[in-house]
Design a protein around this motif. Structure first.
Motif, mmCIF file in Angstrom:
data_model
loop_
_atom_site.group_PDB
_atom_site.id
_atom_site.type_symbol
_atom_site.label_atom_id
_atom_site.label_comp_id
_atom_site.label_asym_id
_atom_site.label_seq_id
_atom_site.Cartn_x
_atom_site.Cartn_y
_atom_site.Cartn_z
ATOM 1 N N LEU A 177 0.812 -1.214 0.000
ATOM 2 C CA LEU A 177 0.000 0.000 0.000
ATOM 3 C C LEU A 177 0.847 1.266 0.000
ATOM 4 O O LEU A 177 0.398 2.310 -0.469
ATOM 5 C CB LEU A 177 -0.935 0.001 1.213
ATOM 6 N N ARG A 178 2.064 1.200 0.534
ATOM 7 C CA ARG A 178 2.934 2.373 0.570
ATOM 8 C C ARG A 178 3.620 2.649 -0.763
ATOM 9 O O ARG A 178 4.214 3.702 -0.936
ATOM 10 C CB ARG A 178 4.003 2.203 1.646
ATOM 11 N N ASP A 229 3.474 2.475 -5.216
ATOM 12 C CA ASP A 229 2.564 2.418 -6.356
ATOM 13 C C ASP A 229 2.861 1.201 -7.221
ATOM 14 O O ASP A 229 3.698 0.365 -6.875
ATOM 15 C CB ASP A 229 2.622 3.719 -7.167
ATOM 16 N N ARG A 288 4.819 6.119 -2.437
ATOM 17 C CA ARG A 288 3.802 7.153 -2.598
ATOM 18 C C ARG A 288 4.229 8.371 -1.796
ATOM 19 O O ARG A 288 4.871 8.246 -0.755
ATOM 20 C CB ARG A 288 2.451 6.644 -2.119
ATOM 21 N N TRP A 303 0.158 8.414 3.772
ATOM 22 C CA TRP A 303 0.232 7.043 3.258
ATOM 23 C C TRP A 303 0.828 6.092 4.292
ATOM 24 O O TRP A 303 0.429 4.933 4.366
ATOM 25 C CB TRP A 303 1.044 6.972 1.970
ATOM 26 N N GLU A 304 1.775 6.559 5.067
ATOM 27 C CA GLU A 304 2.409 5.700 6.080
ATOM 28 C C GLU A 304 1.385 5.238 7.108
ATOM 29 O O GLU A 304 1.281 4.051 7.409
ATOM 30 C CB GLU A 304 3.544 6.444 6.778
ATOM 31 N N ALA A 358 -1.596 3.203 5.375
ATOM 32 C CA ALA A 358 -1.169 1.869 4.948
ATOM 33 C C ALA A 358 -1.094 0.922 6.139
ATOM 34 O O ALA A 358 -1.531 -0.229 6.056
ATOM 35 C CB ALA A 358 0.174 1.948 4.231
#
Length: 75
Positions: free
Chosen positions: A28-29, A31, A37, A42-43, A46
């Motif tokens: 998830l972190r 792309d 990302r 995002w951290e 995720a």
């Protein structure tokens, strides 16, 4: 008769919920190209989402397996 493909490969072992969450968070972190990302959100997002996904997979009786670690290479 020839051995089936993978007969000589080491056995797969079940992955723990923490390992599944760690792999999901990493996915998830980054792309689709593997680049991180941008943004601090995002951290956190995720990590939270990965834990929720791993818990849902466990409740759904899904089993994730992994290969055992490779032996260290010789130099």
């Amino acid at each position: 008769m020839a051995d089936p493909a993978g007969a000589s490969s080491p056995p797969l072992v079940p992955a723990t919920g923490e390992e599944v969450a760690e792999v999901l968070a990493c996915a998830l972190r980054h792309d689709e190209r593997g680049k991180p990302r941008r943004g601090a959100a995002w951290e956190v997002a995720a990590a939270v989402l990965a834990e929720q996904l791993a818990a849902h997979l466990e409740r759904a009786n899904m089993v994730a397996v992994k290969k055992p670690p490779r032996p260290p290479h010789s130099t």
